[in-house]
Design a protein around this motif. Structure first.
Motif, PDB file in Angstrom:
ATOM      1  N   ARG A 129     -47.657   6.984   4.559  1.00 30.93           N
ATOM      2  CA  ARG A 129     -47.628   8.412   4.270  1.00 30.93           C
ATOM      3  C   ARG A 129     -46.679   8.645   3.109  1.00 30.93           C
ATOM      4  O   ARG A 129     -45.564   8.122   3.089  1.00 30.93           O
ATOM      5  CB  ARG A 129     -47.176   9.230   5.471  1.00 30.93           C
ATOM      6  N   ARG A 132     -45.706  14.912   0.334  1.00 29.14           N
ATOM      7  CA  ARG A 132     -46.867  15.708  -0.064  1.00 29.14           C
ATOM      8  C   ARG A 132     -46.886  16.030  -1.553  1.00 29.14           C
ATOM      9  O   ARG A 132     -47.953  16.082  -2.170  1.00 29.14           O
ATOM     10  CB  ARG A 132     -46.923  16.996   0.767  1.00 29.14           C
ATOM     11  N   ALA A 135     -48.601  13.198  -3.337  1.00 33.75           N
ATOM     12  CA  ALA A 135     -49.939  12.781  -2.893  1.00 33.75           C
ATOM     13  C   ALA A 135     -50.987  12.946  -3.988  1.00 33.75           C
ATOM     14  O   ALA A 135     -51.934  12.154  -4.083  1.00 33.75           O
ATOM     15  CB  ALA A 135     -50.345  13.559  -1.643  1.00 33.75           C
ATOM     16  N   ASP A 158     -55.729  12.767   2.286  1.00 36.98           N
ATOM     17  CA  ASP A 158     -54.642  13.747   2.290  1.00 36.98           C
ATOM     18  C   ASP A 158     -53.352  13.083   1.796  1.00 36.98           C
ATOM     19  O   ASP A 158     -53.310  12.591   0.673  1.00 36.98           O
ATOM     20  CB  ASP A 158     -54.486  14.350   3.686  1.00 36.98           C
ATOM     21  N   ASP A 159     -52.300  13.053   2.622  1.00 35.08           N
ATOM     22  CA  ASP A 159     -51.038  12.453   2.187  1.00 35.08           C
ATOM     23  C   ASP A 159     -50.879  11.014   2.690  1.00 35.08           C
ATOM     24  O   ASP A 159     -49.776  10.470   2.702  1.00 35.08           O
ATOM     25  CB  ASP A 159     -49.845  13.298   2.636  1.00 35.08           C
TER      26      ASP A 159
END
Length: 203
Positions: A129, A132, A135, A158-159
């Motif tokens: 991960r 954000r 990302a 997504d992230d």
């Protein structure tokens, strides 16, 4: 500048913080020829470009010292390093060197977290991960630098993103020891950053 091709794995011999904790002096053991390490040279340590302030040989092994300032300690994993920590090392790129990975600056953007590790017959798959705000710079089949190693992104959602690591890389870097929950330094691809900036300014 660097390429993300790890050339040695070093061991931190000691960490000496200042009284205020704003600077850490690190002594790192490595296999480089001490005669080739000049004061002021740049060495990427787990992807962080650090400047050599001293070097020598002791017990038949080369050592060099670098300083990690408050900003580095705050935005990278360096704040958690201790004696015994192992680091991926890379010497600065010289004109004429082979660019085996991709262009890496050694300016870490943040910290990614290993979510899962899956050991496959011929490689290992890691899902991580990313913060954000970073990302948008991660793309499938693009490049990313994790703890100083140039890697190709496999999938993105997504992230979260995944990378597939071959046995050679697992054996010659610290990636072989990664487990779920581990924090790693991430530097996004320089070209992705410029492309995003151009898109922003053209709107």
């Amino acid at each position: 500048m660097f390429t993300g091709i790890v050339t040695d794995v070093g061991d931190i011999e000691r960490v000496t913080p200042t009284a205020q904790g704003q600077l850490h002096r690190l002594r790192i053991l490595c296999s480089y020829d001490q005669a080739t390490i000049a004061d002021g040279a740049s060495i990427a340590c787990n992807g962080i470009c650090l400047t050599v302030v001293a070097s020598g040989v002791a017990g038949g092994r080369t050592w060099f010292e670098v300083d990690a300032a408050a900003e580095t300690l705050g935005v990278t994993t360096a704040g958690d390093w201790a004696a015994g920590s192992r680091l991926n090392l890379e010497r600065a790129l010289k004109i004429g060197d082979e660019l085996g990975g991709h262009v890496v600056t050694g300016h870490v953007d943040g910290i990614a977290t290993v979510l899962t590790r899956e050991d496959l017959p011929d490689m290992a798959r890691f899902v991580l991960r990313v913060p954000r705000e970073l990302a948008r710079f991660i793309a499938a089949k693009g490049s990313v630098t994790l703890d100083g190693a140039s890697l190709t992104v496999n999938t993105v959602e997504d992230d979260r993103f995944s990378v597939l690591i071959i046995p050679h890389t697992l054996s010659v870097t610290t990636i072989g020891a990664w487990r779920g929950g581990q924090a790693v330094n991430i530097e996004v691809d320089l070209m992705a950053r410029y492309a995003a900036r151009l898109t922003e300014t053209s709107r």
